[in-house]
Design a protein around this motif. Structure first.
Motif, PDB file in Angstrom:
ATOM      1  N   LYS A   7       0.907  -0.774   0.043  1.00 33.02           N
ATOM      2  CA  LYS A   7      -0.055  -0.391   0.061  1.00 33.02           C
ATOM      3  C   LYS A   7       0.846   0.780   0.076  1.00 33.02           C
ATOM      4  CE  LYS A   7      -2.409   3.864   1.904  1.00 33.02           C
ATOM      5  NZ  LYS A   7      -1.684   3.924   2.954  1.00 33.02           N
ATOM      6  N   GLY A 152      -8.132   7.854   5.989  1.00 35.37           N
ATOM      7  CA  GLY A 152      -7.518   6.966   6.268  1.00 35.37           C
ATOM      8  C   GLY A 152      -7.799   5.864   5.584  1.00 35.37           C
ATOM      9  N   ASP A 155      -5.694   2.059   4.288  1.00 36.48           N
ATOM     10  CA  ASP A 155      -5.147   1.832   5.074  1.00 36.48           C
ATOM     11  C   ASP A 155      -5.674   0.096   5.582  1.00 36.48           C
ATOM     12  OD1 ASP A 155      -2.640   3.070   5.601  1.00 36.48           O
ATOM     13  OD2 ASP A 155      -3.573   3.744   6.962  1.00 36.48           O
TER      14      ASP A 155
HETATM   15 MG    MG Z   1      -3.251   7.602   5.830  1.00 34.06          MG
END
Ligand code: MG
Ligand code: ASP
Length: 412
Positions: A7, A152, A155
């Motif tokens: 990632k 976010g 992730d």
């Molecule tokens: Mg992040």
């Protein structure tokens, strides 16, 4: 062939040059024989820009269209990454969430991944594709609308793919070279950890260490996904970064492995509330309905049937909390003399799985703070964490003193 998930966060794909650098790393793993699933974030700053555009257009926006707009940043990087890999003669293809499909709940802007059927991508790997580049942060609801997973969220996409494809590892490339014992910006003795247990990482992430989305750590723990956090800006060896793993895979560990802090805490005290059965429910029910994230709670000893109730919540939720409590008072559900908000506090926490078996950690923490003349306002503990609320002006001092007291600069 074994599968690896890699990632790349926003700063690692911020320009076409950086995408090329990231693609080279992917190429190295492909050359080792892995089929690789690359999860990309939007170029850094893009998602904020898109969120801003939505707000300018429609202050009380329709959450479905918010997701349609803010998910688009990842589509750009997924396509660019696939093109870059193709330029390097690596057989690659991009996938948006709905194409995989990444099936999620319909909670727009905070959707949860429910299922990732691997068949489509697996079939392409069987045909010779070596890299599937997947747009992170997005999925498709049961109604067929585009969803996003919360800020976010890439992730979490990465960990979910690692679980769905039984990947050997999930490497999270970011702008720091791992997980630190505390924030190196406020403590120059902060040390990068080689390994950290899922439970510890979960506490640190939810206490505000921003390196991984909390939900991604929860998922990694549930599916036992080996997560590695490493920098995309440095040359990497095989043991680079920090491995987030099951505690059985950590041989030696300090009692405390991390000192976390959070600057934006507020302490709210209801002065002189009637101490009767149901009073806590009458206070915290409306707060939860108003979306206030209450963290620590202290109820004082009561005198003549009245008591003070103190709790902490994020600073930006103080107004909401005041409104909810005021309304409960007006309805006659609760009765208090005064409501005092103190927004000059910070939370400092010590985290370590070693606390389960070692006593005296709390005493050492309190002694250290008292030696520095820092007054503790509220204390909360869990099995592997002790948090204190203190005056914000002592926050950095407290972090440094605790880092020294628990000898976090030395490895176990
Ligand atoms: Mg992040
Ligand atoms: N681009 C999204 C964000 O900035 C998701 C991510 O990068 O993880 O929140």
């Amino acid at each position: 062939m074994p599968v690896l998930v890699m990632k790349f966060g926003g700063t690692s794909v911020a320009t076409t040059d950086r995408i090329r650098r990231a693609a080279k790393r992917v190429g190295v793993e492909v050359a080792k024989g892995y089929d690789v699933i690359v999860i990309v974030s939007a170029m850094s700053g893009e998602t904020n820009k898109l969120v801003g555009l939505v707000g300018e257009t429609s202050p009380l926006y329709d959450a479905r269209e918010y997701d349609a707009v803010v998910s688009s940043g990842e589509n750009v990087t997924a396509g660019l990454m696939a093109l870059t890999l193709q330029e390097m003669d690596v057989p690659a293809r991009s996938w948006q969430g709905w194409q995989v499909p990444v099936k999620t709940t319909s909670a727009h802007s905070a959707a949860r991944i429910e299922d990732i059927p691997p068949d489509n991508i697996t079939a392409k790997f069987a045909e010779g594709m070596r890299v599937a580049v997947v747009a992170g942060f997005q999925g498709i609801s049961p109604e067929g609308r585009i969803t996003t997973l919360g800020r976010g969220g890439s992730d979490t996409t990465a960990v979910a793919f690692a679980a769905a494809f039984d990947a050997e590892r999930c490497d999270i490339y970011t702008d720091v070279d791992g997980v630190y014992t505390t924030d190196p910006r406020i403590c120059d003795k902060a040390r990068r950890l080689d390994r950290i247990a899922f439970e510890e990482m979960l506490e640190l992430a939810s206490l505000g260490a921003k390196v991984l989305q909390t939900r991604s750590v929860e998922l990694a723990m549930r599916y036992n996904v080996k997560l590695r956090v490493l920098s995309s800006f440095e040359e990497q060896s095989d043991d680079a970064g920090t491995l987030v793993c099951a505690e059985e895979e950590i041989m030696e560990s300090n009692v405390v492995n991390g000192i976390a802090y959070s600057r934006d805490e507020a302490k709210m005290t209801l002065i002189s509330v009637a101490d009767r059965p149901g009073i806590a429910a009458a206070i915290f029910g409306p707060l939860s309905e108003a979306g206030v994230n209450v963290d620590m709670i202290v109820q004082n000893i009561s005198e003549e049937g009245r008591t003070d109730m103190t709790f902490s919540c994020p600073t930006d939720q103080v107004l909401r909390a005041e409104k909810a409590l005021q309304e409960a008072k007006e309805r006659g559900d609760i009765n208090y003399h005064d409501l005092v908000a103190d927004t000059n506090v910070a939370k400092v926490s010590a985290v370590g799985i070693g606390m389960r078996s070692q006593s005296g950690v709390a005493a050492r923490m309190f002694r250290t703070l008292s030696d520095e003349g820092v007054n503790i306002k509220v204390i909360a503990t869990s099995e592997i964490k002790i948090s204190v609320l203190i005056d914000r002006k002592y926050m950095e001092l407290a972090v440094q003193a605790l880092h020294d007291a628990f000898e976090l600069d030395k490895s176990a």
